[in-house]
Design a protein around this motif. Structure first.
Motif, short mmCIF file in Angstrom:
data_model
loop_
_atom_site.label_atom_id
_atom_site.label_comp_id
_atom_site.label_asym_id
_atom_site.label_seq_id
_atom_site.Cartn_x
_atom_site.Cartn_y
_atom_site.Cartn_z
N GLU A 69 0.82 -1.22 0.00
CA GLU A 69 0.00 0.00 0.00
C GLU A 69 0.85 1.27 0.00
O GLU A 69 0.35 2.36 -0.27
CB GLU A 69 -0.92 0.01 1.21
CG GLU A 69 -1.96 -1.11 1.23
CD GLU A 69 -1.39 -2.43 1.75
OE1 GLU A 69 -2.13 -3.43 1.73
OE2 GLU A 69 -0.20 -2.46 2.16
N SER A 70 2.13 1.15 0.32
CA SER A 70 2.99 2.33 0.40
C SER A 70 3.62 2.69 -0.94
O SER A 70 4.29 3.73 -1.04
CB SER A 70 4.10 2.09 1.43
OG SER A 70 5.07 1.16 0.93
N ILE A 100 8.00 1.73 0.92
CA ILE A 100 8.60 1.31 2.18
C ILE A 100 8.73 -0.21 2.14
O ILE A 100 7.78 -0.90 1.80
CB ILE A 100 7.75 1.76 3.38
CG1 ILE A 100 7.78 3.30 3.49
CG2 ILE A 100 8.26 1.14 4.68
CD1 ILE A 100 6.88 3.85 4.57
N GLY A 101 9.90 -0.69 2.49
CA GLY A 101 10.13 -2.13 2.49
C GLY A 101 10.11 -2.67 3.91
O GLY A 101 10.66 -2.06 4.82
N ALA A 227 9.50 -2.13 9.62
CA ALA A 227 10.25 -1.51 8.52
C ALA A 227 11.32 -0.59 9.09
O ALA A 227 11.11 0.05 10.13
CB ALA A 227 9.30 -0.72 7.61
N TRP A 228 12.44 -0.53 8.41
CA TRP A 228 13.49 0.40 8.84
C TRP A 228 13.96 1.31 7.70
O TRP A 228 14.74 2.23 7.92
CB TRP A 228 14.70 -0.34 9.42
CG TRP A 228 15.41 -1.25 8.45
CD1 TRP A 228 15.16 -2.56 8.23
CD2 TRP A 228 16.51 -0.89 7.58
NE1 TRP A 228 16.02 -3.06 7.28
CE2 TRP A 228 16.86 -2.06 6.87
CE3 TRP A 228 17.22 0.28 7.35
CZ2 TRP A 228 17.89 -2.08 5.93
CZ3 TRP A 228 18.24 0.28 6.41
CH2 TRP A 228 18.57 -0.91 5.72
N SER A 229 13.47 1.08 6.47
CA SER A 229 13.92 1.91 5.35
C SER A 229 12.85 2.03 4.30
O SER A 229 12.06 1.12 4.07
CB SER A 229 15.18 1.30 4.72
OG SER A 229 15.60 2.05 3.58
N ALA A 230 12.85 3.18 3.65
CA ALA A 230 12.10 3.37 2.41
C ALA A 230 13.08 3.26 1.26
O ALA A 230 14.31 3.35 1.45
CB ALA A 230 11.40 4.72 2.40
N ASN A 251 17.88 3.51 3.01
CA ASN A 251 18.32 3.88 4.36
C ASN A 251 17.87 5.29 4.74
O ASN A 251 18.65 6.10 5.22
CB ASN A 251 19.84 3.74 4.49
CG ASN A 251 20.29 3.72 5.96
OD1 ASN A 251 19.48 3.51 6.86
ND2 ASN A 251 21.57 3.92 6.19
N TYR A 252 16.60 5.56 4.51
CA TYR A 252 16.00 6.80 5.02
C TYR A 252 14.62 6.45 5.57
O TYR A 252 14.00 5.47 5.16
CB TYR A 252 15.93 7.88 3.94
CG TYR A 252 15.06 7.56 2.76
CD1 TYR A 252 13.75 8.05 2.66
CD2 TYR A 252 15.53 6.78 1.70
CE1 TYR A 252 12.94 7.76 1.56
CE2 TYR A 252 14.74 6.50 0.61
CZ TYR A 252 13.45 6.99 0.54
OH TYR A 252 12.66 6.70 -0.54
N GLN A 253 14.14 7.25 6.52
CA GLN A 253 12.91 6.93 7.26
C GLN A 253 11.90 8.08 7.11
O GLN A 253 12.03 9.10 7.79
CB GLN A 253 13.22 6.68 8.74
CG GLN A 253 14.09 5.46 9.02
CD GLN A 253 15.56 5.68 8.71
OE1 GLN A 253 16.12 6.72 9.01
NE2 GLN A 253 16.19 4.69 8.08
N PRO A 254 10.92 7.93 6.23
CA PRO A 254 9.91 8.98 6.06
C PRO A 254 9.14 9.27 7.35
O PRO A 254 8.66 10.40 7.53
CB PRO A 254 8.99 8.42 4.98
CG PRO A 254 9.82 7.43 4.25
CD PRO A 254 10.72 6.83 5.27
#
Length: 309
Positions: A69-70, A100-101, A227-230, A251-254
């Motif tokens: 859904e992301s 997002i994974g 989740a830890w990363s998009a 390696n970024y977090q929205p």
């Protein structure tokens, strides 16, 4: 004794021989040149095929572990212009793919001597008295294993067990809360404070998660993703038309207010002429075309499509 009398070649005969030899040489050279050109073309197509398949594998393997859904599409020149991929049908200007994974590597967990136990089980024990709006019990997890994996993959930027409320944390995303509204995942820069679908969490034991900096009322569900990363696939345009590079941002977090420029990046493919994607149901189809950079003086390209559920 007999003598054999031989006549000498005339000038005309010698000229004719030279002309014939010249024609044969020209034909032979042309044949050799065409053979070499065909060999080079075959080699370049084989190389382009390998590069295209490798790039598609890198993209689809990461998309395989997306929170469906992301998944959204954006305009790389104006990231505020975005749509959920499932709703994008005719927007030719939306050339960037972002999602997002969930933490598949941490989910795999460790062997406890008897069996493999997941780093995070994906289930909340709603009947446990310690499960409430501040903490949750996720039975069947070895959160320390997920902690070590996330710490390593994020280059030490995410400490799952940190006690600093300003630190970067993974996010818990309830499956039943999932929607196709990008802002609920923190992916919409127009609504930076609307992240109702992602809850930053820290681990406070092997099977307990604590919500961080979140006093909002929430409804707890049994199933979740961690989740830890998009991830974002971004075209880097050049001065040449239909010739650009594809870059993977990660390696970024929205949910912490970050966008793809705040993470790490890696080159996926060079000399890309086409990067298209579409979603039908829950299946995403990717089309990728890579060209040779005009190495032979004639443009050579290779295209391939791949689908991922």
């Amino acid at each position: 004794m007999k003598f054999i009398k031989r006549g000498a070649f005339t000038l005309i005969e010698m000229i004719m021989v030279i002309v014939v030899l010249g024609v044969i040489a020209m034909i032979g050279t042309d044949i050799i040149a065409k053979m070499y050109e065909g060999y080079m073309r075959t080699q370049i197509i084989s190389e382009l095929q390998q590069r295209t398949e490798l790039a598609l594998d890198q993209i689809t393997k990461r998309l395989k572990y997306r929170i469906k859904e992301s998944t959204i599409t954006k305009d790389s020149s104006n990231p505020a212009d975005l749509k959920p991929l499932a709703e994008d049908r005719n927007s030719t200007n939306l050339d960037m793919l972002e999602w997002i994974g969930y933490d598949n590597e941490g989910f795999l967990g460790e062997h406890d001597g008897t069996r493999f136990v997941p780093g995070w089980s994906g289930f909340i024990d709603l009947k446990n008295p310690n499960t409430d709006e501040n903490e949750t019990v996720t039975s069947g997890s070895i959160l320390s294993a997920a902690d070590r994996t996330i710490f390593a993959l994020s280059y030490g930027e995410i400490n799952f067990s940190s006690t600093d409320n300003n630190a970067q944390y993974p996010a818990l995303i309830f499956k039943k809360l999932s929607s196709t509204v990008p802002s609920t995942f923190g992916l919409d820069p127009n609504l930076p404070n609307d992240r109702n679908n992602t809850f930053a969490v820290r681990r406070i034991g092997e099977d307990r998660l604590q919500f961080v900096n979140d006093n909002n009322h929430k409804i707890l569900f049994e199933q979740y993703n961690l989740a830890w990363s998009a991830y974002a696939i971004v075209p880097q345009t050049s001065n040449e038309p239909n010739d650009f590079n594809l870059t993977l941002h990660y390696n970024y977090q929205p949910w912490h207010g970050e966008d793809f420029n705040d993470g790490n990046s890696a080159l996926i493919a060079q000399n890309v002429s086409t990067f298209r994607f579409t979603q039908t149901g829950s299946t995403i189809r990717i089309k990728l075309c890579i060209q040779d950079g005009n190495r032979t003086g004639r443009p050579i390209g290779f295209c391939k499509e791949k689908a991922v559920l």
